[in-house]
Design an enzyme around this catalytic site. Structure first.
Site, mmCIF file in Angstrom:
data_model
loop_
_atom_site.group_PDB
_atom_site.id
_atom_site.type_symbol
_atom_site.label_atom_id
_atom_site.label_comp_id
_atom_site.label_asym_id
_atom_site.label_seq_id
_atom_site.Cartn_x
_atom_site.Cartn_y
_atom_site.Cartn_z
ATOM 1 N N THR A 74 0.847 -1.296 -0.089
ATOM 2 C CA THR A 74 0.032 0.221 -0.080
ATOM 3 C C THR A 74 0.864 1.232 -0.113
ATOM 4 O O THR A 74 1.920 1.325 0.353
ATOM 5 C CB THR A 74 -0.777 -0.081 1.267
ATOM 6 O OG1 THR A 74 -1.387 1.171 1.513
ATOM 7 C CG2 THR A 74 -0.235 -0.438 2.449
ATOM 8 N N ASP A 75 0.284 2.272 -0.415
ATOM 9 C CA ASP A 75 0.875 3.530 -0.319
ATOM 10 C C ASP A 75 1.228 4.107 0.973
ATOM 11 O O ASP A 75 1.822 5.103 1.342
ATOM 12 C CB ASP A 75 0.144 4.718 -1.103
ATOM 13 C CG ASP A 75 -1.224 4.891 -0.932
ATOM 14 O OD1 ASP A 75 -1.667 4.305 0.133
ATOM 15 O OD2 ASP A 75 -1.721 5.954 -1.646
ATOM 16 N N GLU A 76 0.370 3.629 2.092
ATOM 17 C CA GLU A 76 0.597 3.918 3.231
ATOM 18 C C GLU A 76 1.611 3.772 4.103
ATOM 19 O O GLU A 76 1.848 4.568 4.972
ATOM 20 C CB GLU A 76 -1.013 3.587 4.148
ATOM 21 C CG GLU A 76 -2.124 3.648 3.539
ATOM 22 C CD GLU A 76 -3.240 3.528 4.481
ATOM 23 O OE1 GLU A 76 -3.161 3.361 5.768
ATOM 24 O OE2 GLU A 76 -4.476 3.821 3.963
ATOM 25 N N TYR A 135 -1.815 -0.443 11.076
ATOM 26 C CA TYR A 135 -2.014 -1.100 9.790
ATOM 27 C C TYR A 135 -0.766 -0.713 8.974
ATOM 28 O O TYR A 135 0.145 -1.800 8.431
ATOM 29 C CB TYR A 135 -3.323 -0.694 9.126
ATOM 30 C CG TYR A 135 -3.191 -1.059 7.658
ATOM 31 C CD1 TYR A 135 -3.441 -2.257 7.137
ATOM 32 C CD2 TYR A 135 -3.221 -0.147 6.660
ATOM 33 C CE1 TYR A 135 -3.432 -2.722 5.750
ATOM 34 C CE2 TYR A 135 -3.110 -0.175 5.418
ATOM 35 C CZ TYR A 135 -3.303 -1.659 4.805
ATOM 36 O OH TYR A 135 -3.220 -1.830 3.380
ATOM 37 N N LYS A 141 2.291 -3.463 7.181
ATOM 38 C CA LYS A 141 2.541 -3.358 5.877
ATOM 39 C C LYS A 141 3.682 -3.117 5.669
ATOM 40 O O LYS A 141 4.625 -4.021 4.833
ATOM 41 C CB LYS A 141 1.511 -2.592 5.124
ATOM 42 C CG LYS A 141 0.174 -3.249 5.128
ATOM 43 C CD LYS A 141 -0.322 -4.387 4.446
ATOM 44 C CE LYS A 141 -0.007 -4.671 2.802
ATOM 45 N NZ LYS A 141 -0.260 -6.192 2.376
#
Ligand code: NAD
Ligand code: DAU
Length: 348
Positions: free
Chosen positions: A131-133, A156, A160
């Protein structure tokens, strides 16, 4: 025939990826490993479940014995790893389950791949979906690039980021053939109605309040889920080993602006007067550690592998709303039982 293990294939993005691979690559055998948590649903795959190149296995990626056995029974050649706990709000209340699935589960798969492929990595691939997060939060300007330093803020995104680091560590330490892609916010059919777009569609239909976190100023970059699945297809077949690819829609929306377009779209399709449901907007306490802005620069993917998003946002949103309105049964099934408890704890 190649044997491709797809994890999390009964979830939102995973089901679109499984469908695309089963339909487009009849000479590949797709093995879908999914624990069927609250977010996984076999109804998502009804249309392809009887195809001869598809096998479903119910199981947990953290179950090392099961994963090891699958690699040997099915002689797995390649992996597309999507299984994860994926909702930021849930990670704030239950971080440990995110570490378990997202970090330990990824390690369990990496170990099985390394041990099963150790004699010859030729033709093998461990493709990790991220993810970009992991890159943290942007101010008003700038974009995430593939070499942007990791700065995750939520449990989260920290889980990741950790899994991404382990995947790269297996490339650097053992030479495991890996690729990682980091994608922006997806929207489309079959998304569990805890995430912004499907939650709000469901609430508008039921005349329930629309809980906007903070001032609704946060910005996300939205990509239609089928475009993400196509990007995964391109990267899987043409991506360079050891590389990272950012995937995004070049489609930034401030939450409140997106919510107003969504309200307009749903009201229109429900035959309500334009803007009727704006009265449902309710500003609530902000998400803890709420990242301000995500924006992906996916020009590497465009320039090197030729992928671009194909769908305009308004068109994708209309298709998505239509799908939810036409699939009330699906929504009813996934929002019964445990969902009710989650909703009460989260919003009431
Ligand atoms: P999702 O929550 O809809 O689906 C996750 C799937 O994984 C479910 O089918 C669930 O049953 C399965 N699963 C969960 N824990 C498992 C376990 N221990 N063992 C086996 N299966 C398990 O998630 P999604 O939104 O489809 O996201 C898929 C992947 O893409 C995730 O890795 C996520 O981090 C990443 N991602 C999501 C988005 C997005 O906008 N949704 C954007 C970028 C990246
Ligand atoms: O950027 C990619 C990520 O996008 C994925 O890695 C995650 O798996 C996915 O869940 C998504 O994370 P977000 O936190 O951005 O998505 P969510 O739909 O939860 O929220 C989108 C924005 O809307 C965010 O700024 C928070 C806000 N929001 C969300 C909910 C659920 C609200 O204002 N109210 C809500 O009730």
């Amino acid at each position: 025939m190649r044997n491709i293990l797809i994890t999390g294939g009964a979830g939102f993005i995973g089901s679109h990826v499984v469908r695309l691979f089963v339909n487009n690559y009849p000479n590949d055998h797709i093995i879908n490993l999914d624990a069927l948590t609250y977010a996984g649903n076999l109804e998502n795959l009804k249309d392809i479940e009887h195809q001869s190149n598809y096998t479903f296995i119910k199981g947990d990626i953290c179950d090392e014995d099961l994963v090891k056995e699958l690699f040997s029974t099915y002689s797995i050649d390649r992996v597309i790893h999507l299984a994860a706990e994926s909702h930021v709000d849930r990670s704030i209340t239950d971080p440990l389950s995110f570490v378990k699935t997202n970090v330990y589960g990824t390690l369990s798969l990496l170990e099985a791949a390394k041990n099963s492929w150790k004699d010859n990595f030729e033709g093998k691939l461990f493709y990790h979906i991220s993810t970009d997060e992991v890159y943290g939060s942007l101010g008003k300007e700038g974009f995430f690039l593939e070499n942007t330093a990791y700065d995750p803020h939520s449990p989260y995104s920290a889980s990741k980021a950790s899994s991404d680091h382990f995947v790269r560590a297996y490339y650097n330490t053992y030479g495991l053939p890996i690729i990682i892609s980091n994608c922006s916010n997806n929207y489309g059919s079959h998304q569990f109605p805890e995430k912004l777009i499907p939650l709000f569609i469901n609430n508008i239909c039921n005349n329930k309040s629309l809980p906007v976190y903070g001032k609704g100023d946060n910005v996300r970059d939205w990509l239609y889920v089928e475009d993400h699945a196509k990007a995964i297809d391109v990267i899987f077949h043409k991506g360079k080993l050891g590389h990272t690819y950012n995937i995004g829609g070049f489609n930034e929306w401030k939450n409140i602006d997106l919510i107003k377009v969504l309200i307009k779209t749903v009201d229109k399709l429900l035959g309500r007067e334009e803007g009727t449901s704006e009265k449902l907007i309710t500003y609530v306490a902000d998400r803890a550690g709420h990242d301000f802005r995500y924006a992906i620069d996916s020009s590497k993917l465009k320039n090197e592998l030729g992928w671009e998003p194909s769908l305009q946002f308004e068109e994708g949103l209309k298709k998505t709303v239509k799908w939810y309105l036409e699939n009330e049964d699906w929504v009813q099934h996934v929002t019964s039982g445990a969902y009710q408890k989650y909703y009460q704890q989260m919003y009431e």
